[in-house]
Design an enzyme around this catalytic site. Structure first.
Site, mmCIF file in Angstrom:
data_model
loop_
_atom_site.group_PDB
_atom_site.id
_atom_site.type_symbol
_atom_site.label_atom_id
_atom_site.label_comp_id
_atom_site.label_asym_id
_atom_site.label_seq_id
_atom_site.Cartn_x
_atom_site.Cartn_y
_atom_site.Cartn_z
ATOM 1 N N LYS A 81 0.545 -1.150 0.106
ATOM 2 C CA LYS A 81 0.237 0.042 -0.047
ATOM 3 C C LYS A 81 0.952 1.399 -0.030
ATOM 4 O O LYS A 81 1.831 1.387 0.629
ATOM 5 C CB LYS A 81 -1.077 -0.037 1.450
ATOM 6 C CG LYS A 81 -1.750 0.819 1.439
ATOM 7 C CD LYS A 81 -3.353 0.736 2.425
ATOM 8 C CE LYS A 81 -4.387 1.778 2.722
ATOM 9 N NZ LYS A 81 -5.442 0.863 3.719
ATOM 10 N N SER A 157 -9.729 1.285 2.277
ATOM 11 C CA SER A 157 -8.319 2.290 1.344
ATOM 12 C C SER A 157 -7.195 1.293 0.395
ATOM 13 O O SER A 157 -6.582 2.086 0.169
ATOM 14 C CB SER A 157 -7.573 3.396 2.549
ATOM 15 O OG SER A 157 -6.972 2.698 3.228
ATOM 16 N N SER A 181 -10.434 -0.969 6.130
ATOM 17 C CA SER A 181 -10.213 -1.031 4.638
ATOM 18 C C SER A 181 -9.101 -1.773 4.041
ATOM 19 O O SER A 181 -8.518 -1.615 3.067
ATOM 20 C CB SER A 181 -8.952 0.527 5.154
ATOM 21 O OG SER A 181 -9.393 1.512 5.084
#
Length: 478
Positions: A81, A157, A181
């Site tokens: 990420k 996310s 997320s």
């Protein structure tokens, strides 16, 4: 086989490298070719680390040739990420402001995966600063597309990692989760994801300076893996668990606890808080419950989880209070329209006073006590990660109605993050061409129980990915 190496599970990839059936370089090249084919359609991988990945793979092959021992993830490519440092690459947070923020060292979970033989192949997209909304759209890299339907969000996310894993561009993804997320994009993209107990995996989220964040950020944000199968998730879990001197929160709890006397009780909640659930999501929870019953679990439908609405309110007040002082500066870094999601949250939830915050910290502990008692009676909880099928991109940032709808949809993720519990998201099948899934929540530090139950569901309901992206307009809604 050489053309389809990217299709193999992470476990099979590592075994093939260790046994010299394939080389690590061949494995990385297979994934790089897959990225070249697929990423232009989905825009999930942001910073490709092709040459560095090939060099790492060549070192793995030389080590094997020399008779060295290879790790459990030998040669396995993973994405990381955009929030999480990879040595020598920029940790951009999807923001133009941090385009050149090159990491001097790997974050602890990246280092642990590397030590097990895995190879970072690229960063993956996020909402700008992880604050621009649930949909994975960043100022720096644009929209990431759900491979099942470009008119639906992949979630976030950790949406870039979920899409990369779902489409076979990487065998594993390293995301993080403070309220859904990992689990929401896992459900929306048809993959598995693990949010660990707070303190299970070592981490260091001090990317922008030497100071640690406040208590909410320290307690809520947990790094975790995404994978196409529960078996691969378990492999990553075993590697990531442990202590590290860089993180005093990480505790030396064994990765596997004592077996529970059977049958293990599972509380089932299809509509947490009674705020509504889509019929396809309800059916997914019921299908998972049937799978668990078939596997010998005692599934008990219960009226609700403990103190959900109270926990959601406390979560909101505590996080807004911690975040409010930095908001005037942070909102300038979010790009055009990127501040709408947080601005709506802050308009509704004012920061707490010092006295109110002290009371809220006590409430936080008290809610954790209530959940500990609940899970003493029911070691596992089965419920939705999101109470609707995948929604349209950017719904949460368009207006108050969309914002509230998305916040409600992820409510079980939010409350289980608030109380610091482990959870595994696992697919249950397709409905109207879109993935469905559930989450299994467990007692603190009993990720093993969650993984066992998720494996039982997967064994009976199957694995959905890798998947080829459905043809459609790239970046629709951008």
């Amino acid at each position: 086989m050489q053309d389809d190496l990217w299709r193999l599970s992470a476990a099979a990839q590592a075994q093939a490298v260790r046994s010299a059936e394939i080389s690590a370089v061949e494995l990385i090249d297979s994934h790089l070719e897959r990225i070249a084919e697929v990423n232009p359609q989905v825009n999930a991988v942001t910073q490709l680390m092709a040459e560095r990945a090939r060099e790492a793979a060549a070192r793995t092959d030389r080590r094997r040739t020399a008779g060295g021992t290879l790790g459990p993830l030998a040669g396995v490519p993973f994405t990381v990420k955009e929030t999480t440092p990879v040595e020598g690459a920029a940790t951009t947070f999807g923001s133009e402001r941090f385009r050149a923020l090159v990491a001097p060292a790997d974050a602890p979970p990246v280092a642990r995966l590397r030590a097990a033989g895995a190879i970072p192949i690229g960063h993956a997209n996020i909402p700008t600063l992880v604050l621009a909304g649930m949909h994975t759209r960043s100022e720096l890299f644009g929209d990431t597309v759900n491979p099942w339907d470009s008119a639906r969000t992949p979630g976030g996310s950790s949406g870039g990692d979920a899409v990369a894993v779902a489409t076979g561009m990487a065998a594993l993804g390293l995301g993080n989760d403070s309220g859904g997320s990992i689990r929401v994009p896992a459900q929306f993209c048809g993959v598995a994801g693990l949010k660990p107990t707070t303190g299970r995996f070592p981490a260091d989220h001090r990317v922008l300076g030497p100071d640690d964040p406040g208590p909410a950020s320290q307690m809520l944000v947990t790094d975790g893996p995404l994978a196409r199968s529960v078996g691969d998730l378990r492999l990553a879990y075993e590697v990531l668990a442990g202590t590290d001197p860089r993180d005093p929160r990480a505790v030396p709890v064994p990765a596997y606890g004592e077996p529970l006397p059977g049958p293990v009780k599972v509380a089932m909640v299809t509509d947490p808080g009674g705020h509504g659930v889509h019929p396809t999501v309800r059916r997914a929870v019921e299908a998972a419950a049937d799978a668990l019953r078939d596997a010998g679990y005692e599934v008990c439908e219960v009226p609700d989880v403990p103190r959900l609405d109270e926990a959601l309110e406390a979560y909101g007040r505590i996080t807004v209070t911690e975040f409010a002082p930095s908001w005037p500066v942070v909102r300038t870094l979010l790009g055009k329209g990127g501040d709408r999601y947080i601005a709506m949250a802050m308009e509704r939830t004012p920061p707490a006073s010092a006295d109110e915050l002290m009371k809220l910290m006590g409430t936080w502990m008290n809610i954790r006590r209530s959940w500990a008692g609940f899970l003493d009676a029911y070691p596992l909880l089965l419920g939705p990660s999101f109470t609707e099928p995948p929604v349209e991109p950017g719904l949460e940032s368009r207006d108050r109605t969309g914002h509230d709808r998305v916040a409600s949809g992820m409510r079980l993720c939010t409350v289980t993050s608030f109380v610091g519990l482990p959870a595994v998201a696992v697919p249950t099948g397709l409905a109207d061409g879109l993935p469905c899934g559930v989450q299994i929540v467990g007692r603190a530090f009993r990720e093993d129980l969650c993984l066992y139950a998720a494996q039982a569901i997967e064994d009976r309901l199957g694995v959905l990915t890798p998947v080829n992206p459905v043809p459609g307009a790239l970046l629709r809604g951008a």
